[in-house]
Design a protein around this motif. Structure first.
Motif, PDB file in Angstrom:
ATOM      1  N   GLU A 413       0.841  -1.188   0.000  1.00  0.00           N
ATOM      2  CA  GLU A 413       0.000   0.000   0.000  1.00  0.00           C
ATOM      3  C   GLU A 413       0.880   1.241   0.000  1.00  0.00           C
ATOM      4  O   GLU A 413       1.833   1.328   0.782  1.00  0.00           O
ATOM      5  CB  GLU A 413      -0.895  -0.009   1.238  1.00  0.00           C
ATOM      6  N   THR A 414       0.578   2.191  -0.881  1.00  0.00           N
ATOM      7  CA  THR A 414       1.372   3.419  -0.973  1.00  0.00           C
ATOM      8  C   THR A 414       0.454   4.633  -1.023  1.00  0.00           C
ATOM      9  O   THR A 414      -0.583   4.625  -1.693  1.00  0.00           O
ATOM     10  CB  THR A 414       2.275   3.421  -2.220  1.00  0.00           C
ATOM     11  N   PHE A 415       0.842   5.665  -0.269  1.00  0.00           N
ATOM     12  CA  PHE A 415       0.190   6.972  -0.317  1.00  0.00           C
ATOM     13  C   PHE A 415       1.233   7.981  -0.787  1.00  0.00           C
ATOM     14  O   PHE A 415       2.414   7.849  -0.476  1.00  0.00           O
ATOM     15  CB  PHE A 415      -0.314   7.400   1.061  1.00  0.00           C
ATOM     16  N   ASP A 438       5.674  10.636   0.813  1.00  0.00           N
ATOM     17  CA  ASP A 438       5.306   9.279   0.412  1.00  0.00           C
ATOM     18  C   ASP A 438       5.331   8.364   1.617  1.00  0.00           C
ATOM     19  O   ASP A 438       6.239   8.451   2.463  1.00  0.00           O
ATOM     20  CB  ASP A 438       6.278   8.740  -0.650  1.00  0.00           C
ATOM     21  N   GLN A 439       4.366   7.476   1.677  1.00  0.00           N
ATOM     22  CA  GLN A 439       4.313   6.457   2.722  1.00  0.00           C
ATOM     23  C   GLN A 439       4.050   5.102   2.075  1.00  0.00           C
ATOM     24  O   GLN A 439       3.094   4.945   1.306  1.00  0.00           O
ATOM     25  CB  GLN A 439       3.222   6.766   3.741  1.00  0.00           C
ATOM     26  N   LEU A 459      14.801  -4.198   6.148  1.00  0.00           N
ATOM     27  CA  LEU A 459      13.405  -4.418   5.824  1.00  0.00           C
ATOM     28  C   LEU A 459      12.509  -4.005   6.990  1.00  0.00           C
ATOM     29  O   LEU A 459      12.798  -4.274   8.147  1.00  0.00           O
ATOM     30  CB  LEU A 459      13.165  -5.897   5.476  1.00  0.00           C
ATOM     31  N   THR A 460      11.403  -3.358   6.672  1.00  0.00           N
ATOM     32  CA  THR A 460      10.448  -2.937   7.680  1.00  0.00           C
ATOM     33  C   THR A 460       9.073  -2.984   7.057  1.00  0.00           C
ATOM     34  O   THR A 460       8.924  -3.214   5.857  1.00  0.00           O
ATOM     35  CB  THR A 460      10.776  -1.521   8.186  1.00  0.00           C
ATOM     36  N   ASN A 461       8.030  -2.793   7.843  1.00  0.00           N
ATOM     37  CA  ASN A 461       6.675  -2.877   7.323  1.00  0.00           C
ATOM     38  C   ASN A 461       6.149  -1.540   6.833  1.00  0.00           C
ATOM     39  O   ASN A 461       5.133  -1.487   6.163  1.00  0.00           O
ATOM     40  CB  ASN A 461       5.740  -3.426   8.403  1.00  0.00           C
ATOM     41  N   GLU A 462       6.823  -0.449   7.182  1.00  0.00           N
ATOM     42  CA  GLU A 462       6.330   0.872   6.805  1.00  0.00           C
ATOM     43  C   GLU A 462       7.481   1.861   6.725  1.00  0.00           C
ATOM     44  O   GLU A 462       8.364   1.868   7.580  1.00  0.00           O
ATOM     45  CB  GLU A 462       5.301   1.356   7.826  1.00  0.00           C
ATOM     46  N   VAL A 463       7.477   2.683   5.684  1.00  0.00           N
ATOM     47  CA  VAL A 463       8.500   3.711   5.482  1.00  0.00           C
ATOM     48  C   VAL A 463       7.812   4.992   5.028  1.00  0.00           C
ATOM     49  O   VAL A 463       6.933   4.964   4.158  1.00  0.00           O
ATOM     50  CB  VAL A 463       9.543   3.278   4.430  1.00  0.00           C
TER      51      VAL A 463
END
Length: 509
Positions: A413-415, A438-439, A459-463
């Motif tokens: 998912e990207t915003f 950007d998220q 690696l992570t779940n959200e950036v």
């Protein structure tokens, strides 16, 4: 591996040589031929070249390192528009020389080549497209939004499309269209290289039926993948071939120049790995409103094997503004997204023809799909607005993408949102300011897919990334501009300050 890379480059080179041959032979047919030769030289300073963690937590975290480097980018833009051929060509090889560590020196190919031709009047057509651009491998790993920083998270993607077609009219009642296409997507470092084959036949109404609109369409697409180098899927083995088949019929009515309704019914048979049944009937209903020649609104709803598929498309242009809104939910893949990408734009937001500046740093999209053969359901929303005044141009874009992977049960998912402002300060000086946010999120499913080039620790779940770009440009002569730019990048674990001093030269006929 080496053999695969050689074959990849050979295929791309063969496609490019074919394009250049056609370009040379057909150049004499173009009625309006324009050539722009460009050269850009930049000296850049970065206080965190490799985007290392600036929030030191453990002794294993690398400290940020500053460096000066030089970016040299020559460019060639060729456009030709004739009676039976249209050509748009832009190529710029980018060489980056790092002064402190020459082992990181980089050479990037950047290409956009489009050709549409009519080989036999009103019957035989031939289109060709080729691209080369830099992209991120993993949207959750370190990225600066361009190809400058040697993070190991950027690679070059090559694509081509060759599409001959045949059209014929049977009187004024029936039109026939037969289309073929072969295309390819290749990655320089890791990903599922592939070659696709598409065939389509379509019957539609002729000019005798002004109000009634009908069509019958049959389509087959087959994609052959090589081994998916550099990616992992914990449970599912890479499928070497995917195939889709679809047959549909459409019926619509044009009530007036403003109102039009369309319906479509069909059946699709898909051959690719998915968690659920992917063969079924499908339908779609949509309406189009065109109040003026500058405004079009399409609303609709469809249903396929994966569920509802809404349709929204708005295009509005005024004398000094342009506004677009779109939403779609459809089947896609990493290769399909690459084939639809454009490296250089030959039209601006207002639809005016422009000559692209090949010396600009190209945006490396942070929301790029992982380069595998995995099929996903793509829900994409985007709205853009641009406003132009005598000295100022303002623009903003808001976007959202959700990728639901069919075989992995994984969601990406990207915003994103961006804002830009350019102002003409004097006759020779201009300024610009751009903000972007950007998220990127990843919800790992039961069959997690991830690139293996990126270290596990990153690696992570959200950036979340936030970027500010500001600069001044001064015209020194008819062919030369001097640029000064500042860039600030703020991510969850690192920051970067970058200063650029550049000289751009352009010669056009």
């Amino acid at each position: 591996m080496l053999l695969l890379k050689k074959l990849t480059k050979t295929r791309f080179l063969a496609a490019m040589l074919s394009y250049l041959l056609i370009l040379f032979v057909s150049s004499t047919l173009a009625a309006d031929w324009k050539v722009s030769k460009q050269m850009s030289t930049q000296v850049i300073y970065s206080d965190n070249l490799q985007l290392n963690n600036t929030q030191i937590i453990t002794t294993s975290d690398k400290k940020s390192e500053s460096d000066f480097f030089v970016d040299v980018t020559p460019g060639l833009v060729v456009t030709g528009k004739g009676r039976r051929i249209n050509l748009d060509f832009a190529y710029s090889p980018q060489y980056i020389r790092y002064l402190s560590n020459s082992s990181n020196d980089t050479f990037n190919h950047r290409l956009q080549a489009n050709m549409q031709s009519e080989l036999y009047k009103e019957h035989i057509f031939f289109d060709l497209t080729a691209t080369a651009q830099q992209e991120v491998i993993d949207s959750l790993a370190p990225s600066s939004g361009d190809a400058i920083n040697p993070t190991g998270n950027t690679q070059t993607t090559y694509t081509y499309r060759i599409a001959p077609s045949y059209k014929n009219r049977f009187g004024r009642f029936v039109n026939l269209g037969i289309n073929f296409e072969t295309n390819g997507v290749f990655y320089s470092d890791q990903g599922g290289d592939s070659i696709g084959y598409l065939s389509q036949i379509e019957l539609s109404n002729g000019s005798a039926l002004n109000a009634l609109i009908w069509g019958i369409n049959a389509e087959n697409e087959r994609v052959e993948f090589t081994q998916n180098n550099g990616t992992e899927n914990t449970l599912i083995t890479e499928k070497p071939t995917t195939e889709t088949n679809d047959i549909s019929t459409s019926l619509g009515y044009k009530f007036s120049e403003r109102w039009q309704l369309m319906t479509q019914f069909g059946y699709e048979k898909n051959n690719y790995v998915a968690l659920n049944e992917n063969n079924s009937e499908h339908w779609q209903f949509s309406g189009t409103w065109t109040p003026t020649t500058r405004t079009t609104l399409q609303l609709g709803m469809g249903y396929r094997y994966f569920g509802w598929s809404p349709i929204l498309e708005l295009n509005h242009r005024h004398k000094h503004s342009a506004w677009t809104v779109s939403f779609s939910r459809d089947i896609s893949s990493a290769r399909n997204e690459r084939l639809q990408n454009n490296v250089y734009a030959f039209k601006d937001a207002f639809g005016e023809t422009v000559i692209p500046d090949t010396g600009d740093q190209l945006v490396v999209r942070p929301n790029t799909a992982i380069p595998t053969s995995a099929i996903f359901i793509s829900s994409h929303f985007q709205t853009s607005y641009a406003f132009q005044m005598r000295r100022n141009t303002l623009g903003t874009t808001i976007r959202y993408t959700l990728r639901e992977y069919e075989e992995a049960g994984q969601n990406d998912e990207t915003f994103g949102a961006s804002l830009f402002w350019t102002r003409k300060l004097t006759g020779l000086t201009s300024s610009h300011l751009a903000l972007s946010w950007d998220q990127n999120k990843r919800d790992a499913g039961i069959n997690f897919i991830q690139p293996t080039l990126i270290a596990q620790s990153t690696l992570t779940n959200e950036v979340t990334n936030f970027t500010v770009d500001a600069g001044l440009s001064r015209q020194l002569s008819a062919h030369t501009n001097l640029d000064l730019q500042y860039r600030f990048l703020d991510s969850d674990k690192y920051t970067e300050n970058r200063v650029t001093l550049g000289l751009r030269m352009t010669w056009s006929n």
